[in-house]
Design an enzyme around this catalytic site. Structure first.
Site, PDB file in Angstrom:
ATOM      1  N   HIS A  77     -72.455  -5.303  74.523  1.00  0.00           N
ATOM      2  CA  HIS A  77     -73.017  -6.571  74.013  1.00  0.00           C
ATOM      3  C   HIS A  77     -74.521  -6.680  74.231  1.00  0.00           C
ATOM      4  CE1 HIS A  77     -69.087  -8.098  73.087  1.00  0.00           C
ATOM      5  NE2 HIS A  77     -68.678  -8.033  74.344  1.00  0.00           N
ATOM      6  N   ASP A 101     -59.357  -4.099  76.708  1.00  0.00           N
ATOM      7  CA  ASP A 101     -59.048  -5.534  76.637  1.00  0.00           C
ATOM      8  C   ASP A 101     -58.271  -5.884  75.367  1.00  0.00           C
ATOM      9  OD1 ASP A 101     -61.420  -4.889  75.349  1.00  0.00           O
ATOM     10  OD2 ASP A 101     -62.630  -6.432  76.325  1.00  0.00           O
ATOM     11  N   HIS A 144     -63.699  -6.697  71.761  1.00  0.00           N
ATOM     12  CA  HIS A 144     -64.802  -7.496  71.217  1.00  0.00           C
ATOM     13  C   HIS A 144     -65.756  -6.637  70.388  1.00  0.00           C
ATOM     14  CE1 HIS A 144     -63.553  -9.410  75.086  1.00  0.00           C
ATOM     15  NE2 HIS A 144     -63.534 -10.498  74.317  1.00  0.00           N
ATOM     16  N   ASP A 152     -63.321  -1.423  72.212  1.00  0.00           N
ATOM     17  CA  ASP A 152     -63.207  -2.657  72.984  1.00  0.00           C
ATOM     18  C   ASP A 152     -62.677  -3.771  72.055  1.00  0.00           C
ATOM     19  OD1 ASP A 152     -64.605  -3.923  75.717  1.00  0.00           O
ATOM     20  OD2 ASP A 152     -64.529  -5.356  74.061  1.00  0.00           O
TER      21      ASP A 152
HETATM   22  C1  SP5 Z   1     -67.610  -6.140  77.763  1.00  0.00           C
HETATM   23  C2  SP5 Z   1     -66.738  -7.285  77.326  1.00  0.00           C
HETATM   24  O1  SP5 Z   1     -65.542  -7.084  77.106  1.00  0.00           O
HETATM   25  N1  SP5 Z   1     -67.284  -8.505  77.282  1.00  0.00           N
HETATM   26  C3  SP5 Z   1     -66.525  -9.628  76.857  1.00  0.00           C
HETATM   27  C4  SP5 Z   1     -67.181 -10.931  77.109  1.00  0.00           C
HETATM   28  C5  SP5 Z   1     -66.317 -12.054  76.646  1.00  0.00           C
HETATM   29  N2  SP5 Z   1     -66.749 -13.328  77.116  1.00  0.00           N
HETATM   30  C6  SP5 Z   1     -66.171 -14.496  76.490  1.00  0.00           C
HETATM   31  C7  SP5 Z   1     -64.710 -14.561  76.654  1.00  0.00           C
HETATM   32  C8  SP5 Z   1     -64.095 -15.703  75.871  1.00  0.00           C
HETATM   33  C9  SP5 Z   1     -62.671 -15.885  76.361  1.00  0.00           C
HETATM   34  N3  SP5 Z   1     -61.934 -16.814  75.587  1.00  0.00           N
HETATM   35  C10 SP5 Z   1     -60.686 -17.109  76.254  1.00  0.00           C
HETATM   36  C11 SP5 Z   1     -59.557 -17.147  75.309  1.00  0.00           C
HETATM   37  C12 SP5 Z   1     -58.256 -17.130  76.097  1.00  0.00           C
HETATM   38  N4  SP5 Z   1     -57.206 -16.557  75.300  1.00  0.00           N
HETATM   39 ZN    ZN Z   2     -64.463  -6.629  75.464  1.00  0.00          ZN
END
Ligand code: SP5
Ligand code: ZN
Length: 382
Positions: A182, A325, A239, A237
């Protein structure tokens, strides 16, 4: 498989982040990588834990801006001197496009620690503590060392000397944190400060030339120099790797391929319509997963992009941004990949047939993290 790891990466341990408006315990905890390391250590015939070297700031500055690096080094102390909370730096305001138009300030000249916090960070999950710089620098060095090892073990001079022909692709694992995908050239976010995958990629692309230049006896004239290496980044990943995408968006090398849930964090990037621009047009591939994607659906999408895009690209190296993840019980993910599914993913990545650098990104289900990572790597090595 060689695994690069360092305890210094554990020093970054913010107490909290803010998710959905709530203070929560920092999800990206140090125990993530110790659990994985302990587990891999139990299979010495498969995994060799290696310590790394320090390659200095140069490879980091080949991706990140000077002022941003200076900020990461000094942010915590400046913040504390300014009366900020000792737990660490968290932004208060952001440099949002809605206020940018009316700002007449020279943005490179921001002095206030609070202003800097919002200038160099894009979310509330990227607290900077006293140890953040040291651990992030270490994370990058672990990754750079792993990349250098991959270069060494695949260099012509090494292969000639060792007389060794592999019948399966070579893999190296950088077991590092904080993660990186990110982070952009001048901004942190999503637990990421330095973009390890981008740093390693740049190094792998450019260093082959040096290896050939050093190899004087084969080097009669300049025409003998090999072109730069071609490289694919496969980001699995959960994300979208917004930082990695942006860093290479106008280049045709590397090819960036990401599978992710594009309606989830970081929300504003990762659409399939983002295909690159200029020379990079067509070399950025976003594959959107729907929520609750299961093993078979995931593997099908991965298989298609491997066949249609990754193999025809004809790269020299593969960098995998390895997040697990996508796991079915991950606390912040939304896919349904199983522990067995990761073995199949590793096996499919092996079918690409390239020397591969695996770099640790996300994955937060502490009970199964080690099995999921183990399965990707052993699926690749079997
Ligand atoms: C490296 C990496 O995986 N970074 C991810 C950062 C994510 N941060 C925001 C997470 C938002 C979580 N939303 C919760 C939803 C519950 N199901
Ligand atoms: Zn991630």
């Amino acid at each position: 498989m060689k695994v690069f790891y360092s305890d210094v990466c554990l020093k970054h341990a913010p107490q909290y982040e803010i998710l959905s408006g709530n203070f929560v315990e920092y999800v990206e905890s140090p125990s993530r990588i110790t659990l994985i390391k302990e587990h891999l250590s139990q299979f010495p015939e498969k995994f060799e834990i290696c310590s790394h070297l320090d390659y200095g700031l140069e490879p980091i500055l080949s991706i990140h801006d000077n002022d941003y690096i200076e900020y990461l080094k000094t942010a915590y102390i400046e913040w504390c001197n300014d009366g900020g909370d000792k737990k660490g730096v968290i932004p208060e305001t952001f440099l949002h496009k809605g206020i940018l138009n009316s700002s007449k300030k020279n943005l490179k000249n921001i002095k206030s620690p609070l202003a800097k916090a919002g200038f160099y960070c894009f979310d509330l999950s990227c607290c900077i503590t006293e140890d953040t710089w040291e651990a992030s620098y270490e994370s990058a060095q672990v990754c750079i060392s792993a990349a250098m090892e991959l270069l060494k073990l695949t260099s012509e001079s090494y292969l000639n000397e060792s007389n060794y022909i592999r019948n399966s692709p070579l893999g190296i694992f950088a077991l590092c944190r904080p993660p990186g995908h990110h982070a952009n050239r001048n901004v942190c976010g999503g637990y990421c400060y330095l973009n390890n995958a981008a740093i390693a990629t740049k190094l792998l692309i450019e260093n082959n030339k040096k290896d050939n230049n050093n190899n004087k006896e084969n080097n009669n004239d300049d025409n003998n120099n090999k072109e730069n290496n071609k490289l694919v980044i496969l980001d699995i990943d959960y994300h979208h790797g917004n930082g990695t995408q942006d860093i290479f968006y106008s280049q045709s090398n590397p090819l960036y391929v990401s599978l992710h849930e594009s309606n989830d964090y970081p929300y504003f990037t990762g659409d399939e319509s983002e295909i690159g621009e200029g020379d990079g047009k067509g070399y950025n591939i976003n594959i959107s997963l729907k929520k609750e994607t299961v093993d078979d659906e995931y593997l099908e999408k991965l298989k298609i992009v491997i066949q249609d895009k990754i193999i025809p690209y004809n790269a020299d190296f593969l960098v995998v941004s390895l997040g697990v993840d996508t796991y079915k019980d991950d606390p912040i993910g939304g896919c349904q990949i199983t522990t067995l599914g990761y073995k199949r993913i590793g096996n499919l990545i092996k079918s690409i047939g390239l020397p591969t650098l695996f770099i640790m990104e996300g994955g937060y289900h502490l009970e199964t993290l080690k099995f999921n990572v183990y399965n990707v790597l052993s699926g690749f090595d079997e």
